[in-house]
Write a protein that holds these residues in place. Structure first.
Motif, PDB file in Angstrom:
ATOM      1  N   SER A  35       0.951  -1.101   0.039  1.00  0.00           N
ATOM      2  CA  SER A  35       0.090   0.088   0.012  1.00  0.00           C
ATOM      3  C   SER A  35       0.953   1.286  -0.028  1.00  0.00           C
ATOM      4  O   SER A  35       0.405   2.191  -0.558  1.00  0.00           O
ATOM      5  N   ASN A  39       0.432   4.167  -2.741  1.00  0.00           N
ATOM      6  CA  ASN A  39      -0.194   5.662  -2.576  1.00  0.00           C
ATOM      7  C   ASN A  39       0.735   6.576  -3.648  1.00  0.00           C
ATOM      8  O   ASN A  39       0.133   7.481  -3.917  1.00  0.00           O
ATOM      9  N   ARG A  40       1.822   6.321  -4.057  1.00  0.00           N
ATOM     10  CA  ARG A  40       2.397   7.022  -5.238  1.00  0.00           C
ATOM     11  C   ARG A  40       2.166   6.654  -6.425  1.00  0.00           C
ATOM     12  O   ARG A  40       1.545   7.357  -7.163  1.00  0.00           O
ATOM     13  N   SER A 250      -7.362   9.163   4.165  1.00  0.00           N
ATOM     14  CA  SER A 250      -6.016   8.808   4.260  1.00  0.00           C
ATOM     15  C   SER A 250      -5.952   7.308   5.030  1.00  0.00           C
ATOM     16  O   SER A 250      -6.601   6.904   5.879  1.00  0.00           O
ATOM     17  N   ASN A 251      -4.659   6.712   4.399  1.00  0.00           N
ATOM     18  CA  ASN A 251      -4.482   5.568   4.907  1.00  0.00           C
ATOM     19  C   ASN A 251      -3.228   5.440   5.708  1.00  0.00           C
ATOM     20  O   ASN A 251      -2.639   4.377   6.277  1.00  0.00           O
ATOM     21  N   ALA A 254      -0.299   4.555   4.607  1.00  0.00           N
ATOM     22  CA  ALA A 254       0.113   3.318   4.430  1.00  0.00           C
ATOM     23  C   ALA A 254       0.720   2.499   5.650  1.00  0.00           C
ATOM     24  O   ALA A 254       1.521   1.498   5.363  1.00  0.00           O
ATOM     25  N   SER A 262      -5.062   2.479  -1.896  1.00  0.00           N
ATOM     26  CA  SER A 262      -4.295   3.757  -1.656  1.00  0.00           C
ATOM     27  C   SER A 262      -4.983   5.018  -1.350  1.00  0.00           C
ATOM     28  O   SER A 262      -6.439   4.585  -1.791  1.00  0.00           O
ATOM     29  N   SER A 263      -4.798   5.805  -0.819  1.00  0.00           N
ATOM     30  CA  SER A 263      -5.616   7.120  -0.595  1.00  0.00           C
ATOM     31  C   SER A 263      -6.475   7.813  -1.829  1.00  0.00           C
ATOM     32  O   SER A 263      -7.410   7.856  -1.795  1.00  0.00           O
ATOM     33  N   GLY A 284      -1.925  11.253   1.572  1.00  0.00           N
ATOM     34  CA  GLY A 284      -1.322  10.288   1.101  1.00  0.00           C
ATOM     35  C   GLY A 284      -0.620  10.082  -0.460  1.00  0.00           C
ATOM     36  O   GLY A 284      -1.418  10.087  -1.182  1.00  0.00           O
ATOM     37  N   GLY A 285       0.589  10.460  -0.285  1.00  0.00           N
ATOM     38  CA  GLY A 285       1.539  10.198  -1.622  1.00  0.00           C
ATOM     39  C   GLY A 285       1.558  11.517  -2.359  1.00  0.00           C
ATOM     40  O   GLY A 285       2.144  11.321  -3.463  1.00  0.00           O
TER      41      GLY A 285
END
Length: 361
Positions: A35, A39-40, A250-251, A254, A262-263, A284-285
């Motif tokens: 994860s 996210n990216r 938001s996670n 991760a 992912s977010s 996130g990311g």
């Protein structure tokens, strides 16, 4: 230090500077870190559809958040123990946020106290991130201190009854360096004592927290409450029904449970459910301005960055944090221009499609 021109360059430089213990704490994700990568990577699944010939000679990047004008739609996410990155820690971040007129959220598990952060940047826009501890009196005391210090909102982290499986921290038996302390807890027995971050959280965090605890919090503070860690439409609906002031998709960077979306994947589902009932924030990311543009188009009101701020801090203290923010500001203004929008309100769902859209043509 040679000029760094992107957030990715700041990350690369910071990871060369930071000691292993701190580097792994800031950088790591949960489990096998799938994860964390998503996210990216999942931003690359979306395509921007720019508009042309729109007269973008005059642009306004500002947004209005809780009746406060913010210069552009990026804020600073809560990141714990910032003095591991730089001796000035949260103080430098607060001053940078004030100078750049962005919202900064400060962690409960900070290495600078609520009061010292406020004294360092009295005119900044500060929100306080909160965990609900087993000791509810302790939790309430933190809220009262944040209110007294001029913090403008509470960001309740709702996805951490325990911390996730972070193998790098387990390998390092992560603890804060001995010269640092959890500055918000000087008067109580609550410190990192060498037993490791997960053991600390297991002792202090309350695994029984529920939606009733959100009601409890709302009943004794008048500050806006944002729930950080909402990843599904079902939880978004419960948050709206409860009457909170906002939610953050938001996670947790991760860092909680692997194999979650992912977010940016989760954002569209949540936004479709919430619509305009309450503001949706995003974390996130984010690493470049097109990420911001995509998140806003998918329904976010504003985006927040965490790790890039720590990396800026590690590289150059307050100046590094300010430069990270300025890089995104410049990039975002250019992205708006080239996407054909004059102000943030013109960024809408039609501007972004999933890459599969073009496969069907």
């Amino acid at each position: 230090m040679s000029k760094l021109i992107s957030l990715d360059e700041y990350e690369k430089r910071a990871l060369e500077i930071l000691p292993e213990n701190a580097r792994d704490y800031y950088q790591s994700g949960a489990g096998n870190e799938k994860s964390l990568a998503w996210n990216r990577a999942d931003f690359s699944n979306f395509r921007i559809r720019p508009k042309v010939l729109r007269d973008v000679s005059k642009r306004d990047t500002s947004v209005n958040i809780f009746n406060t004008k913010i210069e552009f739609p990026i804020g600073i996410s809560p990141t714990a123990m910032q003095k591991m990155a730089h001796t000035d820690g949260e103080t430098a971040t607060a001053k940078a946020a004030a100078n750049e007129n962005v919202i900064a959220i400060f962690s409960t598990i900070a290495t600078t106290s609520i009061e010292d952060i406020a004294a360092a940047a009295p005119n900044s826009i500060k929100w306080f991130q909160l965990y609900i501890y087993r000791d509810r009196k302790l939790t309430e005391n933190l809220v009262r201190r944040a209110e007294a210090a001029g913090f403008k909102a509470l960001v309740l982290t709702v996805d951490a009854p325990l911390f996730g499986l972070r193998r790098r921290d387990l390998k390092n038996k992560f603890s804060m360096p001995p010269h640092l302390k959890l500055a918000n807890f000087q008067d109580v027995v609550l410190s990192m004592d060498g037993s490791g971050i997960n053991e600390y959280v297991a002792r202090q965090f309350d695994q029984s927290i529920s939606w009733d605890d959100v009601k409890w919090l709302m009943n004794f503070t008048n500050l806006p409450i944002i729930l950080k860690g909402i990843m599904t439409k079902e939880d978004a609906r419960l948050a709206c029904k409860l009457g909170v002031s906002g939610i953050m998709v938001s996670n947790h960077g991760a860092r909680q449970i692997d194999n979650t979306a992912s977010s940016i994947e989760a954002l569209a589902e949540v936004a479709a459910e919430v619509k305009d009932e309450i503001p949706i924030f995003f974390d996130g990311g984010i690493r470049e301005a097109t990420d911001i543009l995509i998140a806003l188009a998918l329904g976010a009101k504003m985006c927040f960055i965490g790790r890039p701020v720590v990396y800026g801090l590690a590289c150059a203290g307050q100046e590094g944090v300010e430069d990270v923010i300025r890089i995104l500001k410049r990039e975002f203004d250019l992205a708006m221009c080239l996407a054909g929008v004059k102000n943030v309100s013109e960024i809408n769902r039609d501007m972004v499609v999933h890459k599969n859209y073009y496969a069907r043509l």
